[in-house]
Design a protein around this motif. Structure first.
Motif, mmCIF file in Angstrom:
data_model
loop_
_atom_site.group_PDB
_atom_site.id
_atom_site.type_symbol
_atom_site.label_atom_id
_atom_site.label_comp_id
_atom_site.label_asym_id
_atom_site.label_seq_id
_atom_site.Cartn_x
_atom_site.Cartn_y
_atom_site.Cartn_z
ATOM 1 N N TYR A 35 0.844 -1.186 0.000
ATOM 2 C CA TYR A 35 0.000 0.000 0.000
ATOM 3 C C TYR A 35 0.882 1.240 0.000
ATOM 4 O O TYR A 35 2.004 1.228 0.506
ATOM 5 C CB TYR A 35 -0.893 0.027 1.243
ATOM 6 N N GLN A 37 0.673 5.395 1.076
ATOM 7 C CA GLN A 37 -0.078 6.451 1.749
ATOM 8 C C GLN A 37 0.623 7.778 1.490
ATOM 9 O O GLN A 37 1.745 7.997 1.950
ATOM 10 C CB GLN A 37 -0.180 6.188 3.261
ATOM 11 N N GLY A 40 -0.801 13.017 4.571
ATOM 12 C CA GLY A 40 -2.139 13.508 4.867
ATOM 13 C C GLY A 40 -3.258 12.666 4.295
ATOM 14 O O GLY A 40 -4.433 12.985 4.483
ATOM 15 N N GLY A 41 -2.923 11.604 3.609
ATOM 16 C CA GLY A 41 -3.936 10.769 2.953
ATOM 17 C C GLY A 41 -4.139 9.439 3.632
ATOM 18 O O GLY A 41 -3.694 9.216 4.749
ATOM 19 N N HIS A 42 -4.822 8.546 2.933
ATOM 20 C CA HIS A 42 -5.091 7.226 3.459
ATOM 21 C C HIS A 42 -4.363 6.181 2.621
ATOM 22 O O HIS A 42 -3.998 6.444 1.475
ATOM 23 C CB HIS A 42 -6.611 6.953 3.440
ATOM 24 N N PRO A 43 -4.125 4.996 3.182
ATOM 25 C CA PRO A 43 -3.427 3.960 2.404
ATOM 26 C C PRO A 43 -4.228 3.541 1.179
ATOM 27 O O PRO A 43 -5.449 3.395 1.241
ATOM 28 C CB PRO A 43 -3.301 2.809 3.404
ATOM 29 N N PHE A 45 -4.272 0.623 -1.905
ATOM 30 C CA PHE A 45 -3.776 -0.686 -2.333
ATOM 31 C C PHE A 45 -3.006 -0.562 -3.645
ATOM 32 O O PHE A 45 -3.479 0.046 -4.601
ATOM 33 C CB PHE A 45 -4.962 -1.625 -2.493
ATOM 34 N N THR A 86 4.404 7.090 2.297
ATOM 35 C CA THR A 86 4.807 5.950 3.116
ATOM 36 C C THR A 86 4.315 4.673 2.453
ATOM 37 O O THR A 86 3.139 4.578 2.098
ATOM 38 C CB THR A 86 4.251 6.066 4.539
ATOM 39 N N PHE A 88 3.657 0.691 2.756
ATOM 40 C CA PHE A 88 3.395 -0.371 3.734
ATOM 41 C C PHE A 88 3.297 -1.716 3.039
ATOM 42 O O PHE A 88 2.686 -1.830 1.974
ATOM 43 C CB PHE A 88 2.060 -0.134 4.455
ATOM 44 N N PHE A 101 -0.073 -5.010 9.248
ATOM 45 C CA PHE A 101 0.747 -4.094 8.467
ATOM 46 C C PHE A 101 2.119 -3.906 9.097
ATOM 47 O O PHE A 101 2.260 -3.886 10.317
ATOM 48 C CB PHE A 101 0.063 -2.728 8.371
ATOM 49 N N LYS A 103 5.335 -1.285 9.730
ATOM 50 C CA LYS A 103 5.301 0.103 10.179
ATOM 51 C C LYS A 103 5.537 1.096 9.050
ATOM 52 O O LYS A 103 5.392 2.298 9.235
ATOM 53 C CB LYS A 103 6.311 0.326 11.306
ATOM 54 N N GLY A 104 5.907 0.586 7.890
ATOM 55 C CA GLY A 104 6.034 1.441 6.725
ATOM 56 C C GLY A 104 7.417 2.042 6.542
ATOM 57 O O GLY A 104 8.205 2.149 7.487
ATOM 58 N N THR A 105 7.701 2.406 5.308
ATOM 59 C CA THR A 105 8.906 3.153 4.964
ATOM 60 C C THR A 105 8.473 4.485 4.376
ATOM 61 O O THR A 105 7.737 4.510 3.387
ATOM 62 C CB THR A 105 9.764 2.401 3.931
ATOM 63 N N LYS A 106 8.924 5.545 5.022
ATOM 64 C CA LYS A 106 8.555 6.882 4.575
ATOM 65 C C LYS A 106 9.596 7.385 3.586
ATOM 66 O O LYS A 106 10.770 7.532 3.928
ATOM 67 C CB LYS A 106 8.457 7.825 5.772
#
Lengths: 111, 113
Positions: A35, A37, A40-43, A45, A86, A88, A101, A103-106
């Motif tokens: 995913y 993100q 300021g947005g949402h994840p 797919f 980010t 995920f 999920f 923790k993600g990579t920004k």
């Protein structure tokens, strides 16, 4: 319990450089999803990988699923400012197969 | 096509006040529904999921509860908010389990003051 780990946490690149994020699961996964993100947005797919060793491409994005189905990677070639966000990875857990999920990579991209 | 609506977009609530966040899905029937919380702009923590009307499973003990009064409606509630309830709350739906990608709503940014 089952864990999905991602590295690195942050990545700063110059526009045009490549970027890779890695995902590792403590258990074998039936599938893995990615995913994105935006700030300021949402994840949103991106893709699902199911087969051992599977490789899928979406334009400049290449997704891989490891042979043992415990790790995955996302590689972006020649990053652009639109790639900022980010990323995920997520894998199924439990009897219902709900997604857990990482923790993600920004990713930040300097123009 | 399927759409998911989540509201409100932002919310500032005092400690001890009640909470009600609503999520609705259109264009599909009997979806799996999920509530996630994202703290500090990072990881996603699954709070509740539902595979049908009135069927709620909690993943993490907390000050929150969820209900599914209709097939395509999922509500997140609290009787008394705590400071630690602040975060970004995301509703999501899928056709079933992890075989399909999740579609997330636009989220509610909750600040408890």
């Amino acid at each position: 319990g089952q864990q999905v780990m991602q590295i690195p946490q942050y990545q700063h690149v110059q526009e045009g450089e490549d970027f890779t994020t890695y995902c590792n699961s403590s258990t074998t996964l039936s599938n893995i999803q990615w995913y994105k993100q935006r700030p300021g947005g949402h994840p949103v797919f991106l893709i699902q990988l199911v087969k051992s060793g599977e490789v899928k491409k979406q334009k400049r994005l290449t997704f891989q699923f490891g042979e043992a189905k415990k790790n995955s990677s996302l590689h972006i070639t020649a990053t652009q400012t639109t790639d900022v966000g980010t990323y995920f990875c997520a894998g199924p857990t439990g009897s219902q197969g709900n997604l857990i999920f990482g923790k993600g990579t920004k990713l930040s991209v300097k123009p | 096509s399927q759409t998911i609506h989540q509201w409100p977009a932002t919310l500032v609530q005092p400690v001890g006040s009640p909470l009600s966040l609503e999520c609705t899905v259109e264009g599909t029937s009997n979806p799996n529904l999920y509530w996630y919380r994202q703290a500090a702009g990072r990881g996603l923590q699954l709070l509740f999921y539902s595979i049908g009307i009135g069927q709620i499973s909690s993943e993490v003990p907390q000050n929150l509860s969820a209900s599914r009064p209709q097939d395509r409606q999922f509500i997140l509630s609290s009787k008394k908010l705590l400071l630690s309830d602040s975060g970004f709350y995301l509703c999501a739906w899928s056709f079933g389990g992890s075989l399909y990608g999740y579609t997330f709503g636009s989220g509610t940014r909750l600040t408890v003051v």
